[in-house]
Design a protein around this motif. Structure first.
Motif, PDB file in Angstrom:
ATOM      1  N   ARG A 303       0.797  -1.228   0.000  1.00  0.00           N
ATOM      2  CA  ARG A 303       0.000   0.000   0.000  1.00  0.00           C
ATOM      3  C   ARG A 303       0.830   1.279   0.000  1.00  0.00           C
ATOM      4  O   ARG A 303       0.289   2.367   0.135  1.00  0.00           O
ATOM      5  N   ILE A 304       2.156   1.137  -0.117  1.00  0.00           N
ATOM      6  CA  ILE A 304       2.977   2.347  -0.240  1.00  0.00           C
ATOM      7  C   ILE A 304       3.355   2.518  -1.710  1.00  0.00           C
ATOM      8  O   ILE A 304       3.028   3.520  -2.327  1.00  0.00           O
ATOM      9  N   ASN A 305       4.029   1.491  -2.269  1.00  0.00           N
ATOM     10  CA  ASN A 305       4.384   1.586  -3.687  1.00  0.00           C
ATOM     11  C   ASN A 305       3.639   0.551  -4.532  1.00  0.00           C
ATOM     12  O   ASN A 305       3.806   0.486  -5.739  1.00  0.00           O
ATOM     13  N   GLY A 306       2.819  -0.280  -3.868  1.00  0.00           N
ATOM     14  CA  GLY A 306       2.070  -1.256  -4.646  1.00  0.00           C
ATOM     15  C   GLY A 306       1.450  -2.342  -3.797  1.00  0.00           C
ATOM     16  O   GLY A 306       1.471  -2.279  -2.563  1.00  0.00           O
ATOM     17  N   GLU A 307       0.905  -3.355  -4.478  1.00  0.00           N
ATOM     18  CA  GLU A 307       0.275  -4.486  -3.799  1.00  0.00           C
ATOM     19  C   GLU A 307       0.592  -5.770  -4.567  1.00  0.00           C
ATOM     20  O   GLU A 307       0.987  -5.734  -5.723  1.00  0.00           O
ATOM     21  N   ILE A 308       0.405  -6.886  -3.876  1.00  0.00           N
ATOM     22  CA  ILE A 308       0.658  -8.198  -4.481  1.00  0.00           C
ATOM     23  C   ILE A 308      -0.638  -8.994  -4.438  1.00  0.00           C
ATOM     24  O   ILE A 308      -1.349  -8.986  -3.435  1.00  0.00           O
ATOM     25  N   SER A 309      -0.959  -9.682  -5.544  1.00  0.00           N
ATOM     26  CA  SER A 309      -2.180 -10.481  -5.576  1.00  0.00           C
ATOM     27  C   SER A 309      -1.945 -11.660  -6.515  1.00  0.00           C
ATOM     28  O   SER A 309      -1.016 -11.642  -7.308  1.00  0.00           O
ATOM     29  N   ASP A 310      -2.779 -12.673  -6.418  1.00  0.00           N
ATOM     30  CA  ASP A 310      -2.566 -13.878  -7.214  1.00  0.00           C
ATOM     31  C   ASP A 310      -3.308 -13.783  -8.541  1.00  0.00           C
ATOM     32  O   ASP A 310      -4.534 -13.839  -8.579  1.00  0.00           O
ATOM     33  N   ILE A 311      -2.548 -13.661  -9.636  1.00  0.00           N
ATOM     34  CA  ILE A 311      -3.170 -13.422 -10.948  1.00  0.00           C
ATOM     35  C   ILE A 311      -3.922 -14.641 -11.479  1.00  0.00           C
ATOM     36  O   ILE A 311      -4.811 -14.521 -12.310  1.00  0.00           O
ATOM     37  N   GLU A 312      -3.563 -15.833 -10.980  1.00  0.00           N
ATOM     38  CA  GLU A 312      -4.268 -17.040 -11.440  1.00  0.00           C
ATOM     39  C   GLU A 312      -5.742 -16.974 -11.036  1.00  0.00           C
ATOM     40  O   GLU A 312      -6.601 -17.608 -11.634  1.00  0.00           O
ATOM     41  N   ASN A 313      -6.010 -16.220  -9.971  1.00  0.00           N
ATOM     42  CA  ASN A 313      -7.396 -15.978  -9.591  1.00  0.00           C
ATOM     43  C   ASN A 313      -7.871 -14.724 -10.338  1.00  0.00           C
ATOM     44  O   ASN A 313      -7.800 -13.611  -9.827  1.00  0.00           O
ATOM     45  N   HIS A 314      -8.351 -14.933 -11.582  1.00  0.00           N
ATOM     46  CA  HIS A 314      -8.623 -13.811 -12.480  1.00  0.00           C
ATOM     47  C   HIS A 314      -9.633 -12.834 -11.897  1.00  0.00           C
ATOM     48  O   HIS A 314      -9.494 -11.625 -12.038  1.00  0.00           O
ATOM     49  N   GLU A 315     -10.650 -13.388 -11.238  1.00  0.00           N
ATOM     50  CA  GLU A 315     -11.724 -12.547 -10.691  1.00  0.00           C
ATOM     51  C   GLU A 315     -11.171 -11.610  -9.604  1.00  0.00           C
ATOM     52  O   GLU A 315     -11.361 -10.394  -9.660  1.00  0.00           O
ATOM     53  N   ASP A 316     -10.470 -12.184  -8.630  1.00  0.00           N
ATOM     54  CA  ASP A 316      -9.898 -11.374  -7.542  1.00  0.00           C
ATOM     55  C   ASP A 316      -8.967 -10.301  -8.076  1.00  0.00           C
ATOM     56  O   ASP A 316      -8.977  -9.161  -7.624  1.00  0.00           O
ATOM     57  N   PHE A 317      -8.122 -10.712  -9.022  1.00  0.00           N
ATOM     58  CA  PHE A 317      -7.116  -9.787  -9.555  1.00  0.00           C
ATOM     59  C   PHE A 317      -7.807  -8.616 -10.256  1.00  0.00           C
ATOM     60  O   PHE A 317      -7.397  -7.468 -10.124  1.00  0.00           O
ATOM     61  N   SER A 318      -8.895  -8.912 -10.980  1.00  0.00           N
ATOM     62  CA  SER A 318      -9.591  -7.833 -11.685  1.00  0.00           C
ATOM     63  C   SER A 318     -10.268  -6.889 -10.687  1.00  0.00           C
ATOM     64  O   SER A 318     -10.288  -5.671 -10.886  1.00  0.00           O
ATOM     65  N   GLN A 319     -10.788  -7.449  -9.592  1.00  0.00           N
ATOM     66  CA  GLN A 319     -11.386  -6.604  -8.539  1.00  0.00           C
ATOM     67  C   GLN A 319     -10.324  -5.694  -7.917  1.00  0.00           C
ATOM     68  O   GLN A 319     -10.568  -4.525  -7.618  1.00  0.00           O
ATOM     69  N   LYS A 320      -9.137  -6.270  -7.714  1.00  0.00           N
ATOM     70  CA  LYS A 320      -8.014  -5.537  -7.131  1.00  0.00           C
ATOM     71  C   LYS A 320      -7.653  -4.346  -8.031  1.00  0.00           C
ATOM     72  O   LYS A 320      -7.397  -3.240  -7.548  1.00  0.00           O
TER      73      LYS A 320
END
Length: 361
Positions: A303-320
């Protein structure tokens, strides 16, 4: 005055990749009172030739393939007898390791460029990693890389030093000064940028699937880079009906895209230590990175310079992506987060120190 320490850097060429840029930067930066750098290239070509200081001797072997280069490399080492041989490229490192014992008076140092167990699949190259402990010093760019060498290749831990990659803020800021907003950035749209070689490891296939869930949003995805999967990815784009994805090919000035982007995305399946993530931060751009191995967690401060999320979970990543695009981030804090940890001065001093210590061993 003591004799200067001669360092021979070895690379395939000076094309514009991560390893090439780091070695060019180190060679340029080394104190000339103490060091005399030379660069041995299999082929004297590539964009970084222009950035190399004129006082650095280039040894050109003029050879196409790495595997034909071993004898010429060894004979150059034998003839020139440098104090230190610095091999900066995975495949060359592997081949060289077998022959280090032939030169007992020369110190050998290897800079590893990838998480080896994920990157090296060919058995014949894996074989050479049995001799990796012959190096007096190995430099890994990330904890992931270091742990991989220790656990999967039985490299002695005391031989490995972690040094992250440097970011050249002077170079980037010069480019930013001449950067105007790309014409393809539409005014009432959010512009998202991804950069990398169009190959499987960079995960653009997953990114397209994520964007197939964002078709109705006012977002344009700009992908910079070229590579063997270009055709495939373009077909996939058409198949998924992604009108707002633009492939720009390789760009002379990618910083122009980063500077004006609302978000940078790193979709890779694995990395070494992704320079482009550092560069996005140096441009003041917030990043969303796939949770893959290769130092991502050392670069992103949540939350300072970015975030990490799992791209294989397409739905979550798109929400992010949507969440981030609705927020606002401070460009100066993003830049400082990178500068305070990865600026050229901090990192290059560590390289210089390692080379000096190596001479005492």
């Amino acid at each position: 005055m003591n004799k200067k320490i001669s360092v021979m850097f070895i690379l395939p060429d000076l094309e514009t990749g991560g390893a090439e840029r780091i070695v060019t930067t180190i060679a340029n930066h080394l104190s000339r009172d103490r060091f005399e750098p030379k660069i041995l290239l299999l082929r004297k070509q590539g964009g970084y030739l222009d950035f190399l200081n004129k006082d650095i001797e280039i040894i050109d072997l003029n050879i196409e393939r790495i595997r034909n280069s071993l004898k010429p490399i060894l004979s150059q080492i034998y003839r020139r007898k440098p104090d230190i041989v610095f091999s900066g490229f995975g495949e060359v490192n592997a081949y060289l390791s077998l022959f280090i014992k032939l030169f007992p008076r020369i110190k050998f140092i290897a800079r590893e460029t990838n998480v080896v167990s994920e990157h090296v699949t060919r058995k014949e190259i894996k074989f050479f990693y049995n001799f990796y402990n012959n190096y007096q010093q190995i430099i890994a760019q990330s904890d992931d890389m270091m742990n991989d060498l220790v656990h999967n290749f039985n490299i002695k831990k005391h031989k490995i030093t972690k040094i992250n990659n440097p970011v050249d803020f002077d170079f980037i800021n010069e480019k930013l000064l001449i950067s105007t907003k790309p014409e393809s950035f539409q005014y009432n749209y959010k512009n998202v940028v991804a950069i990398g070689n169009l190959s499987a490891r960079k995960g653009f296939d997953n990114l397209l699937k994520v964007f197939s869930r964002l078709k109705n949003e006012k977002i344009i995805l700009h992908i910079l880079g070229d590579g063997r999967d270009r055709e495939l990815l373009n077909q996939m784009k058409d198949f998924l009906g992604l009108k707002k994805v633009v492939f720009h090919g390789r760009q002379e000035n990618p910083y122009q895209f980063l500077k004006f982007a609302d978000l940078f995305i790193l979709s890779s399946r694995y990395e070494g230590f992704p320079n482009v993530l550092l560069e996005a931060g140096a441009c003041g751009t917030y990043s969303l990175a796939n949770n893959c191995r290769g130092g991502i967690n050392e670069i992103i401060q949540d939350r300072i310079n970015g975030e990490i999320s799992d791209i294989e979970n397409h739905e979550d990543f798109s929400q992010k992506i949507m969440q981030i695009l609705h927020g606002s981030y401070d460009a100066d804090s993003i830049k400082n987060s990178i500068k305070s940890r990865f600026s050229k001065e901090i990192i290059l001093d560590r390289y210089e120190k390692i080379l000096l210590e190596l001479m005492k061993k």
